[in-house]
Design a protein around this motif. Structure first.
Motif, PDB file in Angstrom:
ATOM      1  N   GLN A 298       0.829  -1.216   0.000  1.00 36.02           N
ATOM      2  CA  GLN A 298       0.000   0.000   0.000  1.00 36.02           C
ATOM      3  C   GLN A 298       0.867   1.272   0.000  1.00 36.02           C
ATOM      4  N   MET A 299       1.890   1.233  -0.847  1.00 34.34           N
ATOM      5  CA  MET A 299       2.786   2.377  -0.966  1.00 34.34           C
ATOM      6  C   MET A 299       2.568   3.143  -2.274  1.00 34.34           C
ATOM      7  N   LEU A 300       1.822   2.536  -3.199  1.00 30.64           N
ATOM      8  CA  LEU A 300       1.474   3.208  -4.437  1.00 30.64           C
ATOM      9  C   LEU A 300       0.271   2.506  -5.054  1.00 30.64           C
ATOM     10  N   CYS A 301      -0.220   3.095  -6.139  1.00 29.65           N
ATOM     11  CA  CYS A 301      -1.375   2.548  -6.845  1.00 29.65           C
ATOM     12  C   CYS A 301      -1.016   2.344  -8.306  1.00 29.65           C
ATOM     13  N   ILE A 302      -1.354   1.185  -8.864  1.00 30.36           N
ATOM     14  CA  ILE A 302      -1.143   0.916 -10.282  1.00 30.36           C
ATOM     15  C   ILE A 302      -2.376   1.390 -11.043  1.00 30.36           C
TER      16      ILE A 302
END
Length: 339
Positions: A298-302
């Motif tokens: 949960q450190m970025l979103c694709i």
């Protein structure tokens, strides 16, 4: 007594003033185009002369290089004369800033570093065999191949727990420089970025699917479908120009009739990229395997962006005519099994 390369005949030179500027060998205009034979070169060159070459390149001064090598300056001058005589070429030119390698000198220095690195690796591997520590392996990898490389290393440690391993993550271009210098044994990346790819052995492994990522707070982070055009108002994090991932995304922009975003931040560091995404509404290009890892934390979103093309495959790259250790060969076999 100084630790000179060759004590014979040094008496004439030792009487010179160390502050005198050395007169380096000059290649005559009628110098032969055919170099001495390999056996002739091997019979005249010594390991410490090879070390002097790299010291001269690093120090840029014969006086400083002599100090590093624990030699007198006249002895270093003589050693340089002997090397140039043995090879039949001029290796260094004088300049107001000191000495500077010629084009031929830079070529010889590159091989000098390889020789030193190979000797160092030989010593480390022998030491590992004597002490039961399993030897040493130095590996380079591009970011997109890192998950595959780390899985292979985990497996290698299971069968060779005593092996010492060094991993370097960087771009293919920079990894090739390390490979040329003998600082890594092999790399997982692309040899095609080199101007002389024929210098390397290349064994293709797999493709590198790419994706567009952003921070969790981006306005489109929860969208079901995103078009590349919708991201043009965002600030972008991209790889440097002329790198495969940069060329690929620029091609994607072109296919959509879009201009490459201006004022981009250029970096090859996944940590810098993820940190920037967490602090802003920027978007970035990232290998899908790496993006999945950070997304799971949960450190970025694709972002669900449809991309029309794929980036070039990566593979195993080694120097031609280089001999890999048994540990290196074992690691390559593990990579093949994973592919």
């Amino acid at each position: 007594m100084s630790n000179d390369l060759n004590s014979s005949g040094d008496n004439q030179l030792l009487g010179q003033d160390d502050a005198d500027e050395p007169q380096l060998a000059q290649t005559p205009q009628d110098a032969p185009s055919v170099l001495p034979s390999v056996s002739a070169i091997v019979s005249r060159l010594r390991f410490k002369q090879v070390a002097l070459l790299t010291a001269l390149d690093e120090q840029g001064s014969l006086h400083k290089a002599a100090e590093v090598m624990h030699m007198t300056q006249p002895a270093a001058t003589k050693a340089l004369h002997e090397m140039e005589s043995a090879l039949g070429v001029t290796l260094f030119d004088r300049s107001p800033r000191g000495i500077e390698a010629t084009e031929l000198g830079r070529c010889v220095i590159r091989y000098a570093r390889l020789i030193q690195s190979d000797i160092s690796n030989l010593r480390d591997e022998l030491q590992g065999m004597l002490t039961g520590q399993g030897g040493r392996l130095s590996i380079g990898t591009i970011m997109g191949a890192a998950p595959m490389v780390t899985r292979a290393l985990t497996r290698l440690r299971e069968v060779q727990p005593e092996v010492s391993i060094e991993i370097t993550e960087d771009t293919s271009a920079r990894q090739l420089l390390l490979l040329d210098q003998g600082r890594i044994d092999l790399m997982v990346g692309r040899s095609s970025v080199s101007s002389q790819p024929q210098l390397y052995n290349y064994e293709m492994l797999r493709g590198e699917p790419m994706c567009i990522v952003t921070g969790l707070d981006h306005p489109l982070a929860t969208a079901q479908k995103v078009r590349l055009q919708e991201l043009m108002s965002s600030s972008w994090i991209l790889y440097s120009s002329n790198m495969p991932m940069r060329i690929w995304i620029e091609h994607e922009f072109k296919l959509e009739g879009l201009k490459v975003p201006g004022n981009v931040i250029e970096t090859a560091s996944p940590f810098v990229t993820v940190t920037l995404l967490a602090q802003s509404n920027m978007v970035a290009v990232m290998p899908l395997d790496i993006a999945h890892f950070f997304a799971a934390k949960q450190m970025l979103c694709i972002l669900p962006v449809h991309l029309k093309t794929r980036i070039e495959h990566y593979g195993i790259v080694t120097r031609k005519n280089a001999t890999l250790s048994s540990i290196g060969k074992m690691f390559i076999n593990i990579l093949r099994q994973q592919n």
